[in-house]
Scaffold this active site. Structure first.
Site, mmCIF file in Angstrom:
data_model
loop_
_atom_site.group_PDB
_atom_site.id
_atom_site.type_symbol
_atom_site.label_atom_id
_atom_site.label_comp_id
_atom_site.label_asym_id
_atom_site.label_seq_id
_atom_site.Cartn_x
_atom_site.Cartn_y
_atom_site.Cartn_z
ATOM 1 N N TYR A 15 0.839 -1.207 0.000
ATOM 2 C CA TYR A 15 0.000 0.000 0.000
ATOM 3 C C TYR A 15 0.871 1.254 0.000
ATOM 4 C CZ TYR A 15 -3.591 3.158 2.099
ATOM 5 O OH TYR A 15 -4.458 4.175 2.393
ATOM 6 N N ASP A 39 -11.893 7.916 6.840
ATOM 7 C CA ASP A 39 -10.628 8.643 6.699
ATOM 8 C C ASP A 39 -10.910 10.142 6.611
ATOM 9 O OD1 ASP A 39 -8.102 9.579 6.091
ATOM 10 O OD2 ASP A 39 -7.744 8.167 4.454
ATOM 11 N N ASP A 100 -3.086 4.423 10.843
ATOM 12 C CA ASP A 100 -4.114 3.642 10.156
ATOM 13 C C ASP A 100 -4.310 2.312 10.866
ATOM 14 O OD1 ASP A 100 -4.735 5.396 8.110
ATOM 15 O OD2 ASP A 100 -4.084 4.064 6.494
#
Lengths: 125, 125
Positions: A15, A39, A100
């Site tokens: 990612y 997000d 995250d």
């Protein structure tokens, strides 16, 4: 069969690397079709890979680059990781400190993404 | 009335400082009576302040010290922060890399704590 920590770490690294190449499809590839993304946390969740692609495309267009700020933590179906995003907002270079949380399905795809950051974490780079 | 980022940061710093003093009641004081704690994520959640106190007492007895590894990220009702715990397990000094997520109620107490780490994050100090 459950996802392993090694699989989770590989997905997180893929990612981050995809952002590094400005590779939108590479970014989106880590997500399951039915994934949700919040997000930042507190905003309405994006539902499904198409909505996530549209959102990530904006980041890519701003030149977003992700740099890990510490080790990836894997726990159960989850991986958590601290990083800094640098990007360009209307000509101003910014850095955003983020954590995250990825939740994985049994195929090693991300089914839930939550990004933790607030105004205090956004600074001119 | 919602908790502010400043309140959240103060609570996280109070939690870390209480560990630094070996102050069990100070550690427990950040939690609401009905709080849950999943430490690590994937293990059965502790339910209620008494269960959390018993769990935290073990960490205190091992001399657990928490050191922030980066900025606290506040988002909505949540704070996320990366840190390292050092503690003594049967005479062996260990370091564990952790990310905690705290969810706050409107009184600024932690109602949900989730600690993300796995075997890859536990190392001799």
């Amino acid at each position: 069969m459950s996802v392993t920590a090694a699989d989770q770490i590989q997905a997180v690294e893929a990612y981050i690397a995809a952002y590094g190449r400005g590779d939108l499809e590479g970014v989106v590839a880590v997500f399951a079709d039915n994934a949700t993304a919040e997000d930042p946390v507190g905003s309405p969740p994006l539902v499904g890979k198409t909505a996530i692609r549209d959102f990530m495309a904006v980041g890519i267009s701003m030149g977003a680059q992700l740099t890990l700020e510490g080790p990836i933590r894997c726990a159960g179906d989850y991986a958590a990781f601290p990083f800094v995003v640098t990007l360009d907002i209307e000509g101003q270079a910014m850095r955003i400190e983020v954590i995250d949380i990825f939740k994985f399905d049994d195929e090693g795809k991300v089914v839930e993404m939550r990004a933790f950051f607030g105004p205090e974490n956004m600074k001119p780079a």
